[in-house]
Motif scaffolding. Structure first.
Motif, short mmCIF file in Angstrom:
data_model
loop_
_atom_site.label_atom_id
_atom_site.label_comp_id
_atom_site.label_asym_id
_atom_site.label_seq_id
_atom_site.Cartn_x
_atom_site.Cartn_y
_atom_site.Cartn_z
N ALA A 6 -5.42 9.45 7.36
CA ALA A 6 -4.61 10.69 7.59
C ALA A 6 -3.89 10.43 8.97
O ALA A 6 -2.52 10.57 9.04
CB ALA A 6 -5.18 11.92 7.27
N GLN A 7 -4.52 10.23 9.86
CA GLN A 7 -4.02 10.23 11.34
C GLN A 7 -3.17 8.93 11.41
O GLN A 7 -2.04 8.89 12.10
CB GLN A 7 -4.89 10.47 12.52
N GLU B 1 -7.51 1.32 2.12
CA GLU B 1 -8.86 1.29 1.59
C GLU B 1 -8.99 2.73 0.97
O GLU B 1 -8.38 3.61 0.75
CB GLU B 1 -9.90 0.99 2.43
N THR B 2 -10.12 2.44 -0.25
CA THR B 2 -10.34 3.84 -0.89
C THR B 2 -10.82 5.27 -0.43
O THR B 2 -10.94 6.29 -0.75
CB THR B 2 -11.39 3.48 -1.95
N THR B 3 -11.85 5.11 0.54
CA THR B 3 -12.36 6.27 1.17
C THR B 3 -11.52 7.14 2.03
O THR B 3 -11.79 8.37 2.11
CB THR B 3 -13.62 5.65 1.95
N GLY B 4 -10.54 6.70 2.73
CA GLY B 4 -9.49 7.33 3.39
C GLY B 4 -10.06 7.50 4.92
O GLY B 4 -9.61 8.28 5.70
N ASN B 5 -11.52 6.96 5.25
CA ASN B 5 -12.10 7.05 6.30
C ASN B 5 -11.99 5.98 7.44
O ASN B 5 -12.42 6.22 8.72
CB ASN B 5 -13.41 7.34 6.23
N VAL B 6 -11.42 4.83 6.99
CA VAL B 6 -11.26 3.65 7.72
C VAL B 6 -10.09 3.35 8.54
O VAL B 6 -8.96 3.99 8.12
CB VAL B 6 -11.42 2.25 6.95
N ALA C 136 0.82 -1.38 0.09
CA ALA C 136 0.06 0.05 -0.13
C ALA C 136 0.81 1.21 -0.07
O ALA C 136 1.89 1.05 0.75
CB ALA C 136 -0.87 0.05 1.27
N ILE C 137 0.37 2.42 -0.72
CA ILE C 137 1.06 3.71 -0.78
C ILE C 137 0.12 4.78 -0.55
O ILE C 137 -1.08 4.78 -1.20
CB ILE C 137 2.02 3.62 -2.18
N SER C 138 0.58 5.57 0.27
CA SER C 138 -0.37 6.98 0.22
C SER C 138 0.52 7.90 0.88
O SER C 138 1.26 7.81 2.08
CB SER C 138 -1.39 6.49 1.37
N GLY C 139 0.65 9.02 -0.03
CA GLY C 139 1.85 10.12 0.45
C GLY C 139 3.14 9.36 0.33
O GLY C 139 3.52 8.83 -0.45
N LYS C 140 3.77 9.63 1.55
CA LYS C 140 5.24 9.35 1.66
C LYS C 140 5.16 7.76 2.50
O LYS C 140 6.26 7.43 2.61
CB LYS C 140 5.88 10.28 2.52
N ALA C 141 4.00 7.50 2.77
CA ALA C 141 3.98 6.14 3.33
C ALA C 141 4.03 4.88 2.47
O ALA C 141 2.98 4.65 1.65
CB ALA C 141 2.73 6.15 4.24
N TYR C 142 5.06 3.98 2.62
CA TYR C 142 5.24 2.87 1.68
C TYR C 142 5.25 1.79 2.72
O TYR C 142 6.07 1.62 3.70
CB TYR C 142 6.64 2.92 1.03
N ILE D 258 -0.60 -9.61 10.79
CA ILE D 258 -1.28 -8.29 11.50
C ILE D 258 -1.10 -7.30 10.67
O ILE D 258 -0.38 -6.86 9.95
CB ILE D 258 -0.12 -7.97 12.66
N GLU D 259 -2.29 -6.35 10.49
CA GLU D 259 -2.56 -5.36 9.85
C GLU D 259 -2.44 -3.99 10.85
O GLU D 259 -3.37 -3.83 11.42
CB GLU D 259 -3.96 -5.17 9.26
N THR D 260 -1.39 -3.48 10.87
CA THR D 260 -1.02 -2.64 11.77
C THR D 260 -1.58 -1.15 11.50
O THR D 260 -1.49 -0.28 12.71
CB THR D 260 0.52 -2.30 11.75
N GLY D 261 -2.48 -0.95 10.73
CA GLY D 261 -3.11 0.42 10.52
C GLY D 261 -3.47 0.62 8.94
O GLY D 261 -2.59 0.18 8.12
#
Length: 336
Positions: free
Chosen positions: A305-306, A197-202, A133-139, A297-300
């Motif tokens: 965003a948070q 996931e796609t919404t960014g709310n979970v 998964a990639i989001s912003g600077k998070a790989y 384990i899915e760590t987050g």
């Protein structure tokens, strides 16, 4: 004019002095990963805690430990011990330097003795061209590798042998990850991932073990097809081989559930994140790691965003790793 200039200089010096004073009041340990929060310290060492004489009193049967934030000594069972790095309070929570814990007598940590028969295989997901998964600077591949390394360090301090399926940024197949696990019958297999996931709310943390929709018999057939069950006198009879594999599969599934529960509970209690629960799933690394407890384990969620900002923070990843390791240690203790 000279008086005005003098007053301006005095104001500037006063302001600078205030800045210096503010910065020097920040404990340097706050910027270090080599600390453990009080909750994790109590969980790891099975301690009760209360406020006492301006400090903290930790107790269990036969142990009485007093710590004082900012002071370079502690009291252990009536004996005064000088320490180099002091405990400190940040955001209302007490943090203890690992160097302080190491300075305690050996008798303090009975749960930290070496257990040579235990082996843990840590599996950082993805790697190399498989970024996860990639989001912003998070790989995902980078986050989980760092967490896995920190878990290994914590387990090593507890005397538990461990290995990483990958120890750098390179790709390894799902099949090879399971094969590594199966080379160590009875090993504890822990696969570490980050979610998206796609919404960014979970948000939240969840831990998986193998679905019960796949029978122990089916797994035993797969295992006996893939591996030889050799003994000192040669290979087992095919029927006995299948029975042995089925018994190992059943025991591993029960242990996997217990391990997942220990790790999930410790993560949620120590990190305060939303719990998405302990779940069953048909992940390849769980299905094909035949001979020992296996969890994922899915760590987050890097897409939240948070959560993403937390996972990018090294101090949070240290707390995450310590929590995973403590969950593993609690599982080992329950088996003992």
């Amino acid at each position: 004019m000279k008086i005005i200039k003098l007053l301006l200089i005095i104001c500037m010096l006063t302001t600078l002095a205030g800045c210096v004073s503010e910065s020097t009041n920040i404990p340097k340990q706050e910027t270090s990963s080599a600390v453990i929060p009080m909750k994790e310290f109590c969980s790891t060492h099975n301690l009760e805690v209360e406020n006492y004489a301006g400090g903290y009193l930790f107790t269990r049967q036969g142990v009485r430990l007093q710590l004082f934030p900012g002071l370079n000594y502690l009291r252990y069972n009536g004996k005064t011990i000088r320490i180099t790095d002091t405990p400190f309070v940040s955001s209302g929570e007490l943090f203890l330097p690992l160097s302080l814990i190491k300075s305690l007598p050996d008798s303090f940590s009975p749960r930290e003795q070496a257990v040579s028969s235990i082996f843990v295989l840590l599996d950082p997901g993805h790697g190399g061209e498989d970024t996860g998964a990639i989001s912003g600077k998070a790989y995902e591949k980078d986050i989980v590798l760092d967490i896995a390394r920190r878990v290994q360090q914590r387990l090593s301090r507890a005397g538990i042998a461990s290995q990483l399926t990958r120890d750098a940024d390179y790709f390894i197949t799902l099949d090879e990850r399971s094969k590594i696990a199966n080379r160590h019958p009875g090993a504890i297999f822990v696969s570490i991932h980050a979610n998206a996931e796609t919404t960014g709310n979970v948000e939240g943390i969840e831990t998986f073990y193998l679905t019960s929709k796949i029978s122990d018999r089916q797994r035993a057939e797969w295992a006996s097809d893939a591996y030889d069950f050799n003994t000192a006198n040669g290979s087992l009879d095919p029927k006995l081989e299948l029975i042995a594999a089925e018994r190992m599969s059943h025991g591993a599934r029960d242990d996997s559930k217990a391990l997942a529960q220990f790790v999930q509970k410790t993560l949620i209690n120590n990190l305060g994140e939303a719990s998405r629960g302990v779940k069953q799933e048909n992940f390849s690394v769980l299905r094909e790691s035949f001979f020992g407890p296996a969890i994922l384990i899915e760590t987050g969620f890097v897409t939240h965003a948070q959560s993403r900002q937390k996972l990018l923070n090294y101090a949070y990843r240290q707390r995450m790793a310590d929590s995973i390791a403590n969950g593993i240690l609690q599982f080992i203790q329950s088996k003992n």
